[in-house]
Design an enzyme around this catalytic site. Structure first.
Site, PDB file in Angstrom:
ATOM      1  N   LYS A 198     -18.316  29.421 -22.360  1.00  0.00           N
ATOM      2  CA  LYS A 198     -18.903  28.075 -22.271  1.00  0.00           C
ATOM      3  C   LYS A 198     -20.124  28.094 -21.364  1.00  0.00           C
ATOM      4  O   LYS A 198     -20.143  28.814 -20.356  1.00  0.00           O
ATOM      5  CB  LYS A 198     -17.845  27.098 -21.744  1.00  0.00           C
ATOM      6  CG  LYS A 198     -18.271  25.626 -21.805  1.00  0.00           C
ATOM      7  CD  LYS A 198     -17.140  24.702 -21.353  1.00  0.00           C
ATOM      8  CE  LYS A 198     -17.534  23.243 -21.391  1.00  0.00           C
ATOM      9  NZ  LYS A 198     -16.468  22.343 -20.944  1.00  0.00           N
TER      10      LYS A 198
ATOM     11  N   SER B  38     -15.370  18.405 -23.936  1.00  0.00           N
ATOM     12  CA  SER B  38     -16.721  18.938 -23.888  1.00  0.00           C
ATOM     13  C   SER B  38     -16.827  20.396 -24.340  1.00  0.00           C
ATOM     14  O   SER B  38     -17.924  20.843 -24.664  1.00  0.00           O
ATOM     15  CB  SER B  38     -17.273  18.828 -22.467  1.00  0.00           C
ATOM     16  OG  SER B  38     -16.559  19.673 -21.595  1.00  0.00           O
TER      17      SER B  38
ATOM     18  N   SER C  81     -11.124  18.530 -21.687  1.00  0.00           N
ATOM     19  CA  SER C  81     -12.266  19.183 -22.331  1.00  0.00           C
ATOM     20  C   SER C  81     -11.968  20.507 -23.019  1.00  0.00           C
ATOM     21  O   SER C  81     -12.831  21.023 -23.725  1.00  0.00           O
ATOM     22  CB  SER C  81     -13.395  19.393 -21.320  1.00  0.00           C
ATOM     23  OG  SER C  81     -14.169  18.232 -21.230  1.00  0.00           O
TER      24      SER C  81
END
Lengths: 489, 96
Positions: free
Chosen positions: A77, A152, A176
């Site tokens: 990420k 996210s 997330s």
């Protein structure tokens, strides 16, 4: 050869039998990403040159020195620092930022011999539930490209769901990892707060953020968490507790497991399809020797408000470091230093980030501090106590991961409160700090649904064991999106 | 119900060092008002005798050895600085 549908153990078998090299697997991974990512848009910066160089080097390591993840590809990420590989947290304010150090988890991936292939798109600074808040691109849901992948960590879950890469790291502040894992039909784990070092994770809300793991099956997830977990002196909030052998916890035996099912997680706003999928899952677990009872986590309805006050307050403080001076975007329109700061931040941050910075600044400002911030901290105590009480009598707590399956891109982007409600079933877990996983448990039409299994502090073992038994008894994780086979291979 | 005015948003934006137009301030005022009103749900709870939670794990006084260590090389530190001159970070004039 086709590698993208293989588990870690299957890939190791191919490598150890000399049917494939690490270089072969790395090359095929980039080929698949190049074929599929124009549709999915999960990746940001790519690491192809260095990944291939490292693969060549890893191929020379004697077989007996290799662990279960050695030589396997992973995506990271974009809020996790990777030295020499652009890291932006999907924000304009960090456009082109070239980290001068690695996050501890990245060092650990390297120590495990994993090959980092690239960085994954996300909502800017991990604020969002749809990936629509990225400055760079909108990641799409591989199950239907008109739908959001969730957020996210939507890039991390979409890349795994599309078979672009078998492993990714995400981060989870209010859901997330779990929410996008549910939306994309993959396995996503948020470990106990403190289980994994946050050193090198771009901070959003420090008391809630935790790095976690995304994979297509539970066993691989346990192996990956094994590789990144543990105390780190560079993160004083990481816990100095022993890391058990997570894969060894997958015994297949859940006889006598006591499951609590919180009635508040089946309330208004939770779709019939999500509820039914969880009740079906409970039947499966019961058949395997577990028992379940309805319980109450009475302060659940206060979690969303508590979370947005605390997370935004922490964010307003954490994001004050982005001023354009020592790194990141700089405005070209400034006379004075004050204008420089104000224009840099106004041009560098997106609307959702600004909203949360302002909400946090407001909640922390004099006159409102007691009414908002301190009040929320007190309610956090009550929410945590709900979990402490439940875990006196139950081994795991089970619920839907999200109230609904994925929604369409653009559908609710202008309605922050509706967007926030996506995380209503995942947020309490972060406030309490306990671990939780999302595993595929059904479909609503073509779109996947997630089962959330919540465990007691530092008891990821029971969470994984339960998830593994469920996975082995069902076929949901074997289903793949339509674009899965369509890509060039 | 709390009312959040355009002026309050401009004040908060200034505290947060965010330049904001009047139009944006009106838009954010509406959204922040809706959000803070939703937050007021917490007021129905009596938390008089509840201790606040700042951190979920029982950790106190995490110490490290007090050892001197070399800092990063200047070249490394300046790597992401957009403008620098003679090893120094360039910023707008702060003193006339």
């Amino acid at each position: 050869m086709k590698f993208y549908d293989k588990t870690a153990a299957e890939l190791q078998e191919l490598i150890h039998s000399k049917d494939a090299t690490i270089t072969d697997i790395t090359k095929e991974t980039f080929k698949r990403i190049n074929a599929l990512d124009p549709k999915v848009d999960a990746f940001l910066a790519m690491n192809e040159e260095r990944a291939l160089a490292s693969a060549t080097e890893l191929d020379n390591t004697p077989m007996e020195q290799r662990g279960p993840l050695f030589g396997l590809p992973i995506g990271v990420k974009d809020n996790i620092m990777t030295e020499g590989l652009v890291t932006t947290a999907s924000s304009r304010i960090l456009e082109g930022f070239d980290p001068i150090y690695n996050a501890t988890v990245v060092e650990k991936l390297r120590a495990a011999g994993m090959v980092i292939v690239g960085k994954l798109n996300m909502d800017e600074f991990a604020m969002g539930s749809s990936n629509e808040n990225s400055y760079y691109k909108k990641t799409r849901n591989p199950w239907n490209l008109d739908y959001v992948p969730g957020g996210s960590s939507g890039g991390s879950t979409a890349a795994v769901a599309a078979g672009e890469v078998p492993f990714t790291l995400g981060s989870d502040t209010g859901g997330s990892i779990r929410q996008p894992a549910a939306f994309c039909g993959v396995v996503g784990m948020k470990p106990t707060y403190g289980r994994v070092s946050r050193f090198g994770l771009i901070a959003f809300a420090s008391s809630l953020d935790q790095i976690g793991t995304v994979t297509r099956n539970v066993k691989d997830n346990a192996l990956l968490l094994q590789a990144i977990a543990g105390h780190d002196e560079k993160d004083s909030t990481s816990a100095d507790v022993e890391v058990p052998d997570f894969a060894a916890a997958l015994t297949g035996d859940i006889t006598g497991l006591r499951i609590g099912v919180p009635k508040e997680y089946f309330a208004e706003g939770v779709s019939e399809s999500a509820k039914q999928a969880v009740y079906n899952a409970l039947d499966v677990l019961k058949e395997k020797g577990a028992s379940w009872e309805e319980i109450s986590l009475p302060h659940s309805k206060y979690a969303l408000a508590t979370y947005y006050l605390l997370a935004s307050s922490e964010a307003s403080s954490n994001l004050s470091r982005f001023d354009g001076i020592r790194y990141g975007y700089r405005t070209s329109k400034a006379g004075s230093l004050l204008e420089f700061y104000m224009n840099t931040r106004a041009e560098g941050f997106g609307d959702e980030v600004k909203r949360r910075i302002m909400l946090g600044t407001y909640a922390l400002s004099s006159g409102y501090y007691d009414a908002y911030y301190k009040k929320a901290q007190k309610v956090r105590t009550l929410i945590k106590k709900d979990f402490d009480d439940a875990f006196e009598n139950y081994d795991v707590i089970i619920s839907p991961t999200t109230p609904t399956p994925a929604f369409k891109i653009g559908e609710i982007i202008d309605d922050p409160l509706t967007m926030y409600a996506n995380d209503i079933l995942t947020i309490p877990v972060n406030l309490a700090g306990v671990p939780a996983i999302s595993v595929p448990c059904g479909f609503d039409g073509d779109m996947p649904l997630g089962l959330q299994i919540i465990g007691n502090y530092f008891d990821e073992e029971t969470v994984y064991r339960t998830a593994d038994v469920f996975e082995k008894a069902t076929d949901f994780h074997k289903k793949t999106p339509q674009l899965w086979e369509g890509a060039a291979q | 119900m709390a009312k959040i005015t355009k002026e309050e948003v401009i004040e908060v934006a200034h505290l947060a060092r965010l330049a904001i137009t009047d139009e944006e301030a009106v838009h954010f005022a509406e959204q922040l008002e809706a959000i803070t009103n939703a937050m007021e749900l917490l007021n129905e709870l009596d938390t008089e005798n509840v201790e606040p939670t700042t951190h979920v794990l029982p950790m106190v006084n995490v110490m490290r050895e007090d050892q001197a260590k070399a800092g990063l090389p200047r070249e490394t530190v300046l790597k992401n600085v957009k403008e620098h001159i003679a090893g120094q970070v360039k910023v707008p004039t702060i003193l006339e």
